[in-house]
Scaffold this motif. Structure first.
Motif, short mmCIF file in Angstrom:
data_model
loop_
_atom_site.label_atom_id
_atom_site.label_comp_id
_atom_site.label_asym_id
_atom_site.label_seq_id
_atom_site.Cartn_x
_atom_site.Cartn_y
_atom_site.Cartn_z
N LYS A 138 0.84 -1.20 0.00
CA LYS A 138 0.00 0.00 0.00
C LYS A 138 0.88 1.25 0.00
O LYS A 138 0.63 2.21 -0.76
CB LYS A 138 -0.91 -0.02 1.23
N LYS A 167 -7.02 8.55 -1.38
CA LYS A 167 -8.21 7.99 -0.74
C LYS A 167 -9.34 7.86 -1.75
O LYS A 167 -10.04 6.87 -1.78
CB LYS A 167 -8.64 8.83 0.45
N LYS A 168 -9.49 8.87 -2.60
CA LYS A 168 -10.54 8.81 -3.62
C LYS A 168 -10.29 7.67 -4.59
O LYS A 168 -11.20 6.93 -4.96
CB LYS A 168 -10.62 10.13 -4.40
N LEU A 170 -8.58 4.93 -4.04
CA LEU A 170 -8.78 3.64 -3.36
C LEU A 170 -10.25 3.35 -3.19
O LEU A 170 -10.67 2.19 -3.29
CB LEU A 170 -8.06 3.63 -2.01
N GLN A 171 -11.06 4.35 -2.91
CA GLN A 171 -12.49 4.13 -2.72
C GLN A 171 -13.12 3.69 -4.05
O GLN A 171 -14.00 2.85 -4.08
CB GLN A 171 -13.18 5.40 -2.20
N LYS A 172 -12.65 4.21 -5.14
CA LYS A 172 -13.16 3.81 -6.46
C LYS A 172 -12.77 2.36 -6.74
O LYS A 172 -13.54 1.62 -7.33
CB LYS A 172 -12.59 4.72 -7.55
N GLU A 173 -11.60 1.98 -6.35
CA GLU A 173 -11.10 0.62 -6.54
C GLU A 173 -11.92 -0.40 -5.74
O GLU A 173 -12.24 -1.47 -6.22
CB GLU A 173 -9.63 0.49 -6.11
N ARG A 174 -12.28 -0.04 -4.54
CA ARG A 174 -13.00 -0.97 -3.66
C ARG A 174 -14.45 -1.10 -4.11
O ARG A 174 -15.06 -2.13 -3.90
CB ARG A 174 -12.96 -0.48 -2.21
N ALA A 175 -15.00 -0.12 -4.69
CA ALA A 175 -16.41 -0.13 -5.08
C ALA A 175 -16.62 -0.86 -6.35
O ALA A 175 -16.50 -1.77 -6.88
CB ALA A 175 -16.91 1.29 -5.26
#
Length: 175
Positions: A138, A167-168, A170-175
């Motif tokens: 990470k 952070k943005k 990573l949030q797109k990746e997780r969703a």
């Protein structure tokens, strides 16, 4: 018919047989004296010796019977003792087999517990290593993203802007 009369001139029957009557009577008297002497002094001693010997033989036979009975009893006791010893040996062997089985089962149980503990410890270590590797990955990813972002927009972002952009992403990746 002629009758023969015994005359003093004719030989007697004993003389005709060649026996001397006087000597025969003397020998008979000597024999009777010998029998009387033997009966008086020799036969009682012989009879006593024979009786003593007979009593000894009977006593020996009685002792032999007693010894035979004692021997049979001793043989019976020996057989009983051997049977008991065999039984005791069998019991000891059975107990030793049970104890060795119990010891083996106990050792297997301890080994299983130890193996499970080793596996648990290994999994915990593996999980910790995976977490560290993820964190390192990470961190490396963040550095690469920052570097790539600088390349794309050709400017240096400050740490707050970098953190927000990451952070943005990573949030797109997780969703």
């Amino acid at each position: 018919m002629h009758i023969f009369l015994a005359t003093t001139n004719s030989p007697s029957l004993f003389e005709a047989l060649g026996l001397n009557v006087k000597l025969l009577v003397e020998q008979g008297v000597a024999f009777l004296i010998l029998v009387w002497i033997l009966a008086k002094w020799v036969y009682p001693v012989l009879i006593k010796a024979i009786d003593t010997r007979r009593e000894q033989i009977e006593a020996g036979l009685e002792e032999a019977k007693k010894s035979q009975a004692v021997l049979e009893e001793a043989e019976t006791r020996v057989e009983d003792l051997l049977a008991q010893a065999r039984k005791d040996a069998d019991d000891i062997l059975a107990r030793s087999h049970q104890e060795s089985g119990a010891m083996i089962a106990d050792a297997e149980a301890k080994a299983k517990v130890r193996a499970e503990q080793i596996v648990t410890d290994a999994r915990a270590q593996l999980d910790a290593d995976v977490r560290k590797a993820r964190e390192a990955l990470k961190a490396d990813t963040l550095k690469l993203v920052v570097s790539a972002t600088e390349q794309v927009i050709n400017e240096k972002l400050d740490e707050h802007k970098d953190a927000g952009l990451i952070k943005k992403a990573l949030q797109k990746e997780r969703a």
